[in-house]
Design an enzyme around this catalytic site. Sequence first.
Site, PDB file in Angstrom:
ATOM      1  N   ASP A 157      -4.691  13.659   0.428  1.00 48.03           N
ATOM      2  CA  ASP A 157      -5.130  15.054   0.350  1.00 48.03           C
ATOM      3  C   ASP A 157      -6.610  15.095   0.002  1.00 48.03           C
ATOM      4  O   ASP A 157      -7.073  14.380  -0.893  1.00 48.03           O
ATOM      5  CB  ASP A 157      -4.325  15.806  -0.710  1.00 48.03           C
ATOM      6  CG  ASP A 157      -4.684  17.289  -0.747  1.00 48.03           C
ATOM      7  OD1 ASP A 157      -4.244  18.023   0.145  1.00 48.03           O
ATOM      8  OD2 ASP A 157      -5.411  17.689  -1.679  1.00 48.03           O
ATOM      9  N   ASN A 165     -15.002  24.551   2.536  1.00 46.30           N
ATOM     10  CA  ASN A 165     -14.986  25.660   3.489  1.00 46.30           C
ATOM     11  C   ASN A 165     -15.760  26.866   2.973  1.00 46.30           C
ATOM     12  O   ASN A 165     -16.514  27.509   3.721  1.00 46.30           O
ATOM     13  CB  ASN A 165     -13.538  26.073   3.787  1.00 46.30           C
ATOM     14  CG  ASN A 165     -12.848  25.124   4.753  1.00 46.30           C
ATOM     15  OD1 ASN A 165     -13.481  24.539   5.627  1.00 46.30           O
ATOM     16  ND2 ASN A 165     -11.541  24.963   4.587  1.00 46.30           N
ATOM     17  N   ASP A 174     -14.079  21.693   9.556  1.00 47.40           N
ATOM     18  CA  ASP A 174     -13.414  21.018  10.673  1.00 47.40           C
ATOM     19  C   ASP A 174     -14.027  19.649  10.933  1.00 47.40           C
ATOM     20  O   ASP A 174     -13.310  18.677  11.202  1.00 47.40           O
ATOM     21  CB  ASP A 174     -13.505  21.880  11.942  1.00 47.40           C
ATOM     22  CG  ASP A 174     -12.623  23.121  11.868  1.00 47.40           C
ATOM     23  OD1 ASP A 174     -11.764  23.187  10.963  1.00 47.40           O
ATOM     24  OD2 ASP A 174     -12.800  24.017  12.715  1.00 47.40           O
ATOM     25  N   GLU A 200      -5.084  20.187   4.949  1.00 49.47           N
ATOM     26  CA  GLU A 200      -5.976  19.040   4.687  1.00 49.47           C
ATOM     27  C   GLU A 200      -5.205  17.820   4.177  1.00 49.47           C
ATOM     28  O   GLU A 200      -5.787  16.930   3.550  1.00 49.47           O
ATOM     29  CB  GLU A 200      -7.062  19.428   3.687  1.00 49.47           C
ATOM     30  CG  GLU A 200      -6.570  19.784   2.298  1.00 49.47           C
ATOM     31  CD  GLU A 200      -6.261  21.264   2.122  1.00 49.47           C
ATOM     32  OE1 GLU A 200      -6.252  21.720   0.964  1.00 49.47           O
ATOM     33  OE2 GLU A 200      -6.035  21.956   3.122  1.00 49.47           O
TER      34      GLU A 200
END
Length: 310
Positions: A157, A165, A174, A200
Amino acid sequence: MTAVSVLGQGVAEPEPQHAAAWRERRVAEPTVPLRRTQHDADWSERPDRDQPVDTANLVSLHESIATLLASRGQYRQAYQHLRSALDLMSELTQPPPIPEQLRREVDRLRREHAEAQEQSIRDSLTASYNRRYLDRRLIEVLAERGGAGGLAVALVDLDWFKQVNDTFGHLVGDRVLQQVVELLQRELPKGAFCARYGGEEFVLVLPGVDGQTAVGVAEAARARVEEHPWSSLVLGLRVTVSVGLAHAPADVAEDTSMAAERQLREADSLLYTAKQSGRNAVAYLSGGKAHLAGPAAGRRAVIPPRAAAR
């Protein structure tokens, strides 16, 4: 019994011993020409004709005439018809030529089918395997592992990915996910693969490895992510991952679907340990107790896994 088997015995000599008397009795018998005329060839090669059926019928006709001629003692003509039948039968055994255009069309359809199959098991953003493939392949690997070292499942993770973000935008996020997958997939052992678990989170499936080797592979992947020059993507960016590693020995006999679910739950509980113990670490079980790998092993506090670990 066909004329081929009947005439195969006793027709080696084209003429019998009483050839003189046979010649005197010869009359104009109706025969099928041994070689097709141009008219016959043009008719048989018309596109609306079924060539294999026509050839088979012609073979049968030659055999019937050979049988009739042999019964009358006209062995030479019978032999010639029999030879014509055998020649036609050999043509039937040859595969028909495949037009090049049809061959190319078949190849194109096969490629498109293979590409569609590959796309159906790949994540569209990262090109890693997707959850559908993971669920199916994990069960298959568990069933195949036999006497090998066992199976390790590492749940990975990204740390603080929401902040990435929020701070740099989703396009950068991305790009981060794509780069993380590339780093995770480097130097994986034979048969191992990476799949996107969701968001993620990613899963490394490591078949045929013992527990110590699995810890080393997971720790090397974590270090590659930490040491990557993320500032080359955007100034001030830093990315790390936390990993929960679950290993199952090869000699554990268990229903494969249940084993896959149990191992993912164990990896998830150990991921919780890695997160709660400071992140940027690999957590694994040894002797029934949670440990951290690599530099994180020196941390004072290691949070126990959640109760779902075993």
